[in-house]
Design a protein around this motif. Structure first.
Motif, PDB file in Angstrom:
ATOM      1  N   ASP A 228      52.038 -37.175  13.230  1.00  0.00           N
ATOM      2  CA  ASP A 228      52.299 -36.992  11.806  1.00  0.00           C
ATOM      3  C   ASP A 228      53.390 -35.950  11.615  1.00  0.00           C
ATOM      4  O   ASP A 228      53.596 -35.070  12.460  1.00  0.00           O
ATOM      5  CB  ASP A 228      51.031 -36.540  11.077  1.00  0.00           C
ATOM      6  N   GLY A 229      54.083 -36.025  10.488  1.00  0.00           N
ATOM      7  CA  GLY A 229      55.131 -35.060  10.223  1.00  0.00           C
ATOM      8  C   GLY A 229      55.530 -35.063   8.765  1.00  0.00           C
ATOM      9  O   GLY A 229      54.916 -35.731   7.933  1.00  0.00           O
ATOM     10  N   VAL A 230      56.576 -34.303   8.460  1.00  0.00           N
ATOM     11  CA  VAL A 230      57.065 -34.190   7.087  1.00  0.00           C
ATOM     12  C   VAL A 230      58.533 -34.592   7.061  1.00  0.00           C
ATOM     13  O   VAL A 230      59.377 -33.991   7.737  1.00  0.00           O
ATOM     14  CB  VAL A 230      56.909 -32.750   6.555  1.00  0.00           C
ATOM     15  N   PHE A 231      58.818 -35.635   6.281  1.00  0.00           N
ATOM     16  CA  PHE A 231      60.198 -36.061   6.069  1.00  0.00           C
ATOM     17  C   PHE A 231      60.765 -35.234   4.926  1.00  0.00           C
ATOM     18  O   PHE A 231      60.205 -35.197   3.829  1.00  0.00           O
ATOM     19  CB  PHE A 231      60.250 -37.549   5.721  1.00  0.00           C
ATOM     20  N   ARG A 232      61.871 -34.566   5.171  1.00  0.00           N
ATOM     21  CA  ARG A 232      62.508 -33.738   4.149  1.00  0.00           C
ATOM     22  C   ARG A 232      63.855 -34.338   3.775  1.00  0.00           C
ATOM     23  O   ARG A 232      64.608 -34.788   4.637  1.00  0.00           O
ATOM     24  CB  ARG A 232      62.680 -32.299   4.646  1.00  0.00           C
ATOM     25  N   ALA A 233      64.138 -34.328   2.486  1.00  0.00           N
ATOM     26  CA  ALA A 233      65.385 -34.885   1.982  1.00  0.00           C
ATOM     27  C   ALA A 233      65.923 -33.975   0.888  1.00  0.00           C
ATOM     28  O   ALA A 233      65.171 -33.222   0.255  1.00  0.00           O
ATOM     29  CB  ALA A 233      65.168 -36.294   1.433  1.00  0.00           C
ATOM     30  N   CYS A 234      67.223 -34.052   0.675  1.00  0.00           N
ATOM     31  CA  CYS A 234      67.861 -33.307  -0.404  1.00  0.00           C
ATOM     32  C   CYS A 234      68.945 -34.194  -1.007  1.00  0.00           C
ATOM     33  O   CYS A 234      69.773 -34.754  -0.280  1.00  0.00           O
ATOM     34  CB  CYS A 234      68.463 -32.002   0.114  1.00  0.00           C
ATOM     35  N   VAL A 235      68.913 -34.346  -2.332  1.00  0.00           N
ATOM     36  CA  VAL A 235      69.910 -35.152  -3.034  1.00  0.00           C
ATOM     37  C   VAL A 235      70.812 -34.226  -3.834  1.00  0.00           C
ATOM     38  O   VAL A 235      70.342 -33.400  -4.631  1.00  0.00           O
ATOM     39  CB  VAL A 235      69.240 -36.185  -3.960  1.00  0.00           C
ATOM     40  N   ASN A 236      72.120 -34.367  -3.623  1.00  0.00           N
ATOM     41  CA  ASN A 236      73.128 -33.623  -4.365  1.00  0.00           C
ATOM     42  C   ASN A 236      73.974 -34.595  -5.185  1.00  0.00           C
ATOM     43  O   ASN A 236      74.035 -35.787  -4.867  1.00  0.00           O
ATOM     44  CB  ASN A 236      74.043 -32.851  -3.408  1.00  0.00           C
ATOM     45  N   THR A 237      74.621 -34.090  -6.213  1.00  0.00           N
ATOM     46  CA  THR A 237      75.497 -34.919  -7.044  1.00  0.00           C
ATOM     47  C   THR A 237      76.807 -34.191  -7.304  1.00  0.00           C
ATOM     48  O   THR A 237      76.892 -32.962  -7.151  1.00  0.00           O
ATOM     49  CB  THR A 237      74.851 -35.233  -8.400  1.00  0.00           C
ATOM     50  N   ASN A 238      77.826 -34.958  -7.704  1.00  0.00           N
ATOM     51  CA  ASN A 238      79.010 -34.316  -8.267  1.00  0.00           C
ATOM     52  C   ASN A 238      78.851 -34.285  -9.785  1.00  0.00           C
ATOM     53  O   ASN A 238      77.818 -34.679 -10.321  1.00  0.00           O
ATOM     54  CB  ASN A 238      80.287 -35.032  -7.835  1.00  0.00           C
ATOM     55  N   GLY A 239      79.865 -33.808 -10.494  1.00  0.00           N
ATOM     56  CA  GLY A 239      79.766 -33.668 -11.940  1.00  0.00           C
ATOM     57  C   GLY A 239      79.951 -32.225 -12.355  1.00  0.00           C
ATOM     58  O   GLY A 239      80.271 -31.358 -11.524  1.00  0.00           O
TER      59      GLY A 239
END
Length: 297
Positions: A228-239
């Motif tokens: 088992d584990g932890v999936f980490r994500a980060c979403v960035n945008t322009n603007g």
């Protein structure tokens, strides 16, 4: 599988450039750095969470986190996900109450497992401690600072599938005093596991959204590893700069399972008129993706 004596303060390759606090007998970047322990009697360890006085300084270890990856804050409008390849990162939060004239140096804080000693890090791969953003803390997001009387965290890097010991302790030696705390067994056992492995199944969103509408960006990942584990994500945008901020996501995944997490964005925050478009950028440990969203009537 690493031996009990083969991994200590530093590692080869990119990890050798760390510039560690408390690194004893530093070697060139391509070599490992090993700390030799003086054969002094080990103190009887305290229970984790117990407050102990070292000289005039009170120390209480509060939280342990064993992570395969971690979020990184590059600035207020951009974030990422990083990892130390082939290694677990162990974060320990310390509550420290100290008079103005006393402190505990960072290089006096160790994680001891069997015959191996892992020093508290100032850099993880190429990430300075000040840029690390942890999943959970009792206190604000700050690494331990010997010059301030507050709670902060320290971090250690330990090879995955580590077989050095069935137990591990947090070890601090300061002003002639030595104190140890036994780390929770669940966290110690985690170090003997292989790292979880994740696949990005999809990163998607509607390609067109109304100017006054919202769009859901979907991230689907699968744990293809054996633990088992932890999936980490980060979403960035322009603007516009005042609307940009990292959207961090943390998704626990059992071995063999997949899940979807979403990020909701309001189109008018990122464009000034109909017909414009904006970009979304995904960061996960080891890879990234991007997609473009057009804004219509």
């Amino acid at each position: 599988m690493p031996s009990r004596r083969s991994y200590l303060a530093g590692f080869g390759g990119s990890l050798g450039t760390l510039g560690l606090a408390g690194c004893i007998g530093a070697r060139p970047p391509t070599q490992s750095v090993r700390e030799t322990r003086t054969p002094t009697p080990r103190p009887e360890p305290h229970a984790f969470g117990e407050r102990v006085i070292l000289g005039s300084v009170g120390v209480t270890p509060q939280v342990v986190q064993v992570q395969e990856s971690f979020h990184r804050v590059l600035n207020s409008s951009w974030g990422a996900v990083e990892h130390v390849e082939g290694h677990w990162v162990v974060f320990v939060e310390l509550a420290v109450d100290t008079p103005e004239t006393a402190s505990i140096p960072l290089d006096s804080i160790r994680l001891v497992a069997g015959d191996d000693v892992f020093v508290a890090r100032e850099i993880f791969a190429d990430v300075p401690a000040r840029e690390v953003y942890l999943d959970h803390l009792i206190s604000p997001q700050l690494p331990y600072d010997p010059n301030s009387n507050r709670t902060g965290w320290v971090g250690f890097v330990v090879p995955s599938e580590y077989s050095g010991s069935d137990d591990a302790t947090l070890h601090i030696e300061s002003d002639g005093d030595i104190v140890e705390w036994t780390l929770p067994s669940a966290d110690v056992n985690r170090l003997s596991d292989p790292l979880p492995r994740f696949e990005l199944v999809s990163f998607d969103a509607p390609r067109t959204v109304p100017f006054d509408g919202t769009v859901e960006v979907e991230i689907t990942a699968k744990n293809v590893g054996s633990v088992d584990g932890v999936f980490r994500a980060c979403v960035n945008t322009n603007g516009p700069i005042d609307t940009r901020r990292p959207r961090r996501r943390r998704v626990p995944l059992d071995a063999g399972t997949e899940a979807t997490t979403t990020v909701e964005l309001r189109a008018s925050n990122y464009v000034s008129e109909v017909g414009d478009s904006f970009e979304c950028y995904l960061s996960t440990a080891g890879f990234g993706r991007s997609l473009s969203i057009s804004v219509g009537e």
